[in-house]
Design a protein around this motif. Structure first.
Motif, PDB file in Angstrom:
ATOM      1  N   TYR A  83       0.843  -1.183   0.000  1.00 23.97           N
ATOM      2  CA  TYR A  83       0.000   0.000   0.000  1.00 23.97           C
ATOM      3  C   TYR A  83       0.884   1.240   0.000  1.00 23.97           C
ATOM      4  N   LYS A  84       0.292   2.355  -0.432  1.00 29.63           N
ATOM      5  CA  LYS A  84       0.977   3.636  -0.395  1.00 29.63           C
ATOM      6  C   LYS A  84       0.216   4.579   0.520  1.00 29.63           C
ATOM      7  N   ASN A 101       2.839  10.561  -2.941  1.00 28.34           N
ATOM      8  CA  ASN A 101       3.242   9.415  -2.146  1.00 28.34           C
ATOM      9  C   ASN A 101       4.288   9.834  -1.110  1.00 28.34           C
ATOM     10  N   SER A 107       4.994   7.390   1.612  1.00 32.84           N
ATOM     11  CA  SER A 107       5.528   6.188   2.237  1.00 32.84           C
ATOM     12  C   SER A 107       4.960   4.946   1.563  1.00 32.84           C
ATOM     13  N   LEU A 108       5.805   3.928   1.401  1.00 35.87           N
ATOM     14  CA  LEU A 108       5.385   2.630   0.883  1.00 35.87           C
ATOM     15  C   LEU A 108       5.228   1.669   2.059  1.00 35.87           C
TER      16      LEU A 108
END
Length: 199
Positions: free
Chosen positions: A31-32, A44, A46-47
């Motif tokens: 998820y992002k 975006n 954070s991954l």
């Protein structure tokens, strides 16, 4: 989508939370965490990689939205054809007290220098330590203004400078550092108080 948050008085925001993937049909599920200041365009920040059912702590600095009046978060996945049970909890937004960046030393002479630095909007004052690297003697200052002139330095001497920020109710954990060298004092003193007679 999250509700809108008002960061008008937040100088250096940080977001932290716990998340987990309790069930998924995708081997590469991720998820992002996205953020927006207009509710339309999201960036975006954070991954969130696949973790399994165990909750994992995540923290991200988001200084790009400091002092913004309308901030919104979104969680997004790129695997639309597959399902993922994603959980998030303990979502916390914190205003960090960060030490200043971009210290500059200006107008250096044999016995003085002017210090300037970039600040964050939640900085209220700064502690400064000036250390003579030859004698290891230190001088400590506290100021609410910048730039700041330092006097009483020795000629042809290297000094280190450390600056820490004070914010409302908190103090930064880190110091920002820089060093500089004063100039050599001229051995030929320029005369003053000229008197001109019989011109």
């Amino acid at each position: 989508l999250s509700p809108y948050f008002d960061f008008t008085n937040v100088g250096y925001p940080e977001v932290s939370f716990l998340y987990s993937f309790s069930d998924t049909t995708s081997i590469l599920s991720a998820y992002k965490l996205l953020i927006s200041t207009d509710g339309i365009n999201y960036n975006n920040i954070s991954l969130l990689s696949k973790t399994g059912p165990t909750f994992v702590f995540k923290r991200s600095d988001i200084p790009q939205v400091a002092n913004q009046s309308s901030v919104r978060f979104q969680i997004l996945t790129s695997f639309a054809s597959q399902y993922t049970n994603f959980a998030i909890k303990d979502f916390v937004i914190k205003d960090q007290c960060k030490s200043p960046q971009g210290i500059s030393v200006l107008d250096i002479t044999s016995n003085s220098a002017i210090l300037e630095w970039d600040t964050y909007s939640n900085n209220q004052s700064w502690d400064i330590i000036i250390k003579n690297l030859f004698t290891n003697d230190s001088s400590i200052y506290s100021t609410t203004i910048h730039p700041m002139q330092i006097t009483g330095l020795n000629p042809n001497t290297t000094y280190s400078v450390k600056i820490k920020s004070n914010c409302s109710g908190s103090i930064s954990d880190d110091w920002t550092n820089i060093s500089f060298e004063t100039t050599t004092q001229s051995s030929c003193i320029i005369p003053t108080n000229f008197i001109c007679n019989y011109v």
